[in-house]
Design a protein around this motif. Structure first.
Motif, PDB file in Angstrom:
ATOM      1  N   ALA A   1       0.837  -1.195   0.000  1.00  0.00           N
ATOM      2  CA  ALA A   1       0.000   0.000   0.000  1.00  0.00           C
ATOM      3  C   ALA A   1       0.873   1.247   0.000  1.00  0.00           C
ATOM      4  CB  ALA A   1      -0.909  -0.012   1.226  1.00  0.00           C
ATOM      5  N   ASP A   2       0.292   2.366  -0.401  1.00  0.00           N
ATOM      6  CA  ASP A   2       1.048   3.611  -0.465  1.00  0.00           C
ATOM      7  C   ASP A   2       1.407   4.147   0.914  1.00  0.00           C
ATOM      8  OD1 ASP A   2       0.991   3.887  -3.295  1.00  0.00           O
ATOM      9  OD2 ASP A   2      -1.076   4.595  -3.176  1.00  0.00           O
ATOM     10  N   ALA A   3       0.470   4.051   1.842  1.00  0.00           N
ATOM     11  CA  ALA A   3       0.654   4.720   3.138  1.00  0.00           C
ATOM     12  C   ALA A   3       0.280   3.810   4.299  1.00  0.00           C
ATOM     13  CB  ALA A   3      -0.189   5.997   3.189  1.00  0.00           C
ATOM     14  N   LEU A   4       0.823   4.158   5.450  1.00  0.00           N
ATOM     15  CA  LEU A   4       0.573   3.418   6.691  1.00  0.00           C
ATOM     16  C   LEU A   4       0.337   4.423   7.810  1.00  0.00           C
ATOM     17  CD1 LEU A   4       0.906   0.731   8.513  1.00  0.00           C
ATOM     18  CD2 LEU A   4       3.236   1.565   8.840  1.00  0.00           C
ATOM     19  N   TYR A   5      -0.574   4.076   8.697  1.00  0.00           N
ATOM     20  CA  TYR A   5      -0.767   4.894   9.901  1.00  0.00           C
ATOM     21  C   TYR A   5      -1.202   3.987  11.039  1.00  0.00           C
ATOM     22  CZ  TYR A   5      -2.019   8.814  12.887  1.00  0.00           C
ATOM     23  OH  TYR A   5      -2.080   9.721  13.929  1.00  0.00           O
ATOM     24  N   MET A   6      -0.634   4.202  12.212  1.00  0.00           N
ATOM     25  CA  MET A   6      -1.027   3.454  13.406  1.00  0.00           C
ATOM     26  C   MET A   6      -2.142   4.221  14.108  1.00  0.00           C
ATOM     27  SD  MET A   6       0.799   0.701  13.476  1.00  0.00           S
ATOM     28  CE  MET A   6       0.219   0.207  15.107  1.00  0.00           C
ATOM     29  N   LEU A   7      -3.353   3.679  14.070  1.00  0.00           N
ATOM     30  CA  LEU A   7      -4.484   4.362  14.684  1.00  0.00           C
ATOM     31  C   LEU A   7      -4.409   4.324  16.197  1.00  0.00           C
ATOM     32  CD1 LEU A   7      -7.460   3.249  12.409  1.00  0.00           C
ATOM     33  CD2 LEU A   7      -5.958   5.221  12.197  1.00  0.00           C
ATOM     34  N   ASP A   8      -3.880   3.232  16.736  1.00  0.00           N
ATOM     35  CA  ASP A   8      -3.619   3.125  18.173  1.00  0.00           C
ATOM     36  C   ASP A   8      -2.519   2.092  18.362  1.00  0.00           C
ATOM     37  OD1 ASP A   8      -4.862   0.551  18.122  1.00  0.00           O
ATOM     38  OD2 ASP A   8      -6.813   1.461  18.469  1.00  0.00           O
ATOM     39  N   ASP A   9      -2.334   1.605  19.572  1.00  0.00           N
ATOM     40  CA  ASP A   9      -1.191   0.733  19.850  1.00  0.00           C
ATOM     41  C   ASP A   9      -1.210  -0.583  19.082  1.00  0.00           C
ATOM     42  OD1 ASP A   9      -0.163   2.610  21.516  1.00  0.00           O
ATOM     43  OD2 ASP A   9      -0.805   1.651  23.383  1.00  0.00           O
ATOM     44  N   ASN A  10      -2.375  -1.019  18.647  1.00  0.00           N
ATOM     45  CA  ASN A  10      -2.417  -2.315  17.954  1.00  0.00           C
ATOM     46  C   ASN A  10      -3.274  -2.314  16.685  1.00  0.00           C
ATOM     47  OD1 ASN A  10      -4.853  -2.074  19.303  1.00  0.00           O
ATOM     48  ND2 ASN A  10      -5.037  -4.260  19.702  1.00  0.00           N
ATOM     49  N   THR A  11      -3.632  -1.128  16.178  1.00  0.00           N
ATOM     50  CA  THR A  11      -4.467  -1.048  14.976  1.00  0.00           C
ATOM     51  C   THR A  11      -3.690  -0.425  13.832  1.00  0.00           C
ATOM     52  OG1 THR A  11      -6.455  -0.808  16.342  1.00  0.00           O
ATOM     53  CG2 THR A  11      -6.644  -0.249  14.004  1.00  0.00           C
ATOM     54  N   VAL A  12      -3.526  -1.211  12.771  1.00  0.00           N
ATOM     55  CA  VAL A  12      -2.726  -0.813  11.616  1.00  0.00           C
ATOM     56  C   VAL A  12      -3.649  -0.413  10.470  1.00  0.00           C
ATOM     57  CG1 VAL A  12      -0.956  -1.542   9.969  1.00  0.00           C
ATOM     58  CG2 VAL A  12      -0.960  -2.478  12.309  1.00  0.00           C
ATOM     59  N   LEU A  13      -3.437   0.767   9.917  1.00  0.00           N
ATOM     60  CA  LEU A  13      -4.223   1.232   8.776  1.00  0.00           C
ATOM     61  C   LEU A  13      -3.331   1.344   7.547  1.00  0.00           C
ATOM     62  CD1 LEU A  13      -6.661   2.569   7.332  1.00  0.00           C
ATOM     63  CD2 LEU A  13      -5.888   4.761   8.311  1.00  0.00           C
ATOM     64  N   ILE A  20      -0.072  -9.720  21.504  1.00  0.00           N
ATOM     65  CA  ILE A  20      -0.902  -8.596  21.084  1.00  0.00           C
ATOM     66  C   ILE A  20      -1.869  -9.041  19.986  1.00  0.00           C
ATOM     67  CG2 ILE A  20      -0.914  -6.289  20.041  1.00  0.00           C
ATOM     68  CD1 ILE A  20       1.836  -5.830  21.214  1.00  0.00           C
ATOM     69  N   ASN A  21      -3.110  -8.655  20.127  1.00  0.00           N
ATOM     70  CA  ASN A  21      -4.122  -8.946  19.113  1.00  0.00           C
ATOM     71  C   ASN A  21      -4.206  -7.751  18.158  1.00  0.00           C
ATOM     72  OD1 ASN A  21      -6.261 -10.038  17.672  1.00  0.00           O
ATOM     73  ND2 ASN A  21      -7.801  -9.254  19.108  1.00  0.00           N
ATOM     74  N   TYR A  22      -3.514  -7.847  17.039  1.00  0.00           N
ATOM     75  CA  TYR A  22      -3.466  -6.730  16.100  1.00  0.00           C
ATOM     76  C   TYR A  22      -4.734  -6.673  15.256  1.00  0.00           C
ATOM     77  CZ  TYR A  22       1.498  -6.457  17.216  1.00  0.00           C
ATOM     78  OH  TYR A  22       2.696  -6.331  17.882  1.00  0.00           O
ATOM     79  N   LYS A  23      -5.100  -5.453  14.893  1.00  0.00           N
ATOM     80  CA  LYS A  23      -6.222  -5.221  13.983  1.00  0.00           C
ATOM     81  C   LYS A  23      -5.698  -4.537  12.721  1.00  0.00           C
ATOM     82  CE  LYS A  23      -9.608  -4.669  17.716  1.00  0.00           C
ATOM     83  NZ  LYS A  23     -10.600  -3.747  18.333  1.00  0.00           N
ATOM     84  N   PHE A  24      -6.278  -4.905  11.589  1.00  0.00           N
ATOM     85  CA  PHE A  24      -5.829  -4.355  10.314  1.00  0.00           C
ATOM     86  C   PHE A  24      -6.997  -3.733   9.560  1.00  0.00           C
ATOM     87  CE2 PHE A  24      -2.633  -7.441  11.433  1.00  0.00           C
ATOM     88  CZ  PHE A  24      -1.448  -6.855  11.019  1.00  0.00           C
ATOM     89  N   LEU A  25      -6.759  -2.533   9.039  1.00  0.00           N
ATOM     90  CA  LEU A  25      -7.726  -1.820   8.221  1.00  0.00           C
ATOM     91  C   LEU A  25      -7.075  -1.453   6.889  1.00  0.00           C
ATOM     92  CD1 LEU A  25      -8.531  -1.307  11.293  1.00  0.00           C
ATOM     93  CD2 LEU A  25      -9.671   0.758  10.484  1.00  0.00           C
ATOM     94  N   PHE A  26      -7.879  -1.404   5.841  1.00  0.00           N
ATOM     95  CA  PHE A  26      -7.387  -1.010   4.525  1.00  0.00           C
ATOM     96  C   PHE A  26      -8.388  -0.050   3.905  1.00  0.00           C
ATOM     97  CE2 PHE A  26      -6.183  -1.092   0.144  1.00  0.00           C
ATOM     98  CZ  PHE A  26      -4.866  -1.539   0.079  1.00  0.00           C
ATOM     99  N   TRP A  27      -7.885   1.151   3.532  1.00  0.00           N
ATOM    100  CA  TRP A  27      -8.727   2.133   2.842  1.00  0.00           C
ATOM    101  C   TRP A  27      -8.219   2.305   1.421  1.00  0.00           C
ATOM    102  CZ3 TRP A  27      -8.894   6.745   6.869  1.00  0.00           C
ATOM    103  CH2 TRP A  27      -9.563   6.308   8.023  1.00  0.00           C
ATOM    104  N   LEU A  28      -9.085   2.110   0.468  1.00  0.00           N
ATOM    105  CA  LEU A  28      -8.773   2.382  -0.931  1.00  0.00           C
ATOM    106  C   LEU A  28      -9.408   3.723  -1.293  1.00  0.00           C
ATOM    107  CD1 LEU A  28      -7.786   1.625  -3.792  1.00  0.00           C
ATOM    108  CD2 LEU A  28      -9.964   0.395  -4.091  1.00  0.00           C
ATOM    109  N   VAL A  29      -8.581   4.693  -1.675  1.00  0.00           N
ATOM    110  CA  VAL A  29      -9.060   6.037  -2.004  1.00  0.00           C
ATOM    111  C   VAL A  29      -8.899   6.231  -3.506  1.00  0.00           C
ATOM    112  CG1 VAL A  29      -8.887   8.493  -1.495  1.00  0.00           C
ATOM    113  CG2 VAL A  29      -8.223   6.811   0.251  1.00  0.00           C
TER     114      VAL A  29
END
Length: 233
Positions: free
Chosen positions: A60-72, A157-166
């Motif tokens: 993906a083009d970009a990454l952002y950590m929304l919180d301690d265990n959520t990857v966007l 850690i129970n990681y969460k993953f999100l993906f946004w297509l813009v």
């Protein structure tokens, strides 16, 4: 001994040099379709820390950590505007001259290419995005999460993953608005690239975390800015 830090802090500290303005991250062939100087991580460049260009996975083009265990993950895709205009027209109802007048700045060669190969282009775009969705997830867990786990001995850690297509397709060009979420006309939905892409990516996400992602969204630039405003200052 190192003091344990959160995974969010680990990413922000170790990869701070890879922060880039959203405008630059959304740029494709000098076209910055989102004007925003706030910064996200350039995930493509982060991946190059582990792979050379020849063997680099699709990311993906970009990454952002929304919180301690959520990857966007965020992927910016341009090139939908011309396709949307063409798909919203019925080529059987217009002669070539009429099409030239409607499409204005689209040359005959490009017009004929899109008309002939529009379904193939659509599927190629989907496949390219599918690869980015799958390989971003797999590679991130294999490299970045493993790196953090090894360094700080953190494995629970129970990681969460999100993906946004813009995508740069204007909503007004479609037969229906993407915001009309209760609309059930299958013919209209098939012609709406937002709904079409959202439905195609269902295989990758599950709110109950039994699949790759907890959430996958297809957004236009305005929707993206509204959503990212919740997390960026």
């Amino acid at each position: 001994m190192f003091k344990n830090i959160s995974f969010k802090e680990f990413i922000e500290n170790k990869y701070s040099l890879f922060l880039s303005p959203i405008s630059d991250l959304s740029c494709n062939h000098k076209n910055k379709f989102i004007q925003d100087q706030r910064k996200l991580f350039n995930f493509d460049k982060m991946v190059c820390e582990f792979y050379n260009e020849t063997h680099k996975p699709k990311s993906a083009d970009a990454l952002y950590m929304l919180d301690d265990n959520t990857v966007l993950f965020i992927e910016f895709k341009t090139g939908y505007k011309d396709k949307v205009i063409i798909r919203s027209l019925d080529e059987n109802k217009y002669c070539q001259k009429c099409y030239d007048k409607i499409l204005k700045n689209i040359c005959n060669e490009k017009f004929n290419y899109f008309i002939k190969y529009k379904d193939l282009i659509k599927e190629d775009k989907k496949k390219a995005i599918f690869l980015k969705i799958a390989e971003s997830y797999i590679m991130f867990k294999e490299k970045f999460i493993s790196e953090y786990s090894d360094e700080y001995n953190v494995n629970d850690i129970n990681y969460k993953f999100l993906f946004w297509l813009v995508i740069d397709a204007p909503v007004d060009s479609f037969p229906i608005s993407f915001k009309k979420k209760n609309h059930t006309d299958s013919k209209d939905n098939a012609n709406n690239v937002f709904i079409d892409m959202q439905n195609s990516m269902k295989r990758f996400y599950d709110k109950n975390n039994s699949s790759y992602y907890n959430e996958i969204l297809v957004l236009n630039p305005h929707e993206f800015i509204n959503k990212i405003n919740d997390f960026l200052n």
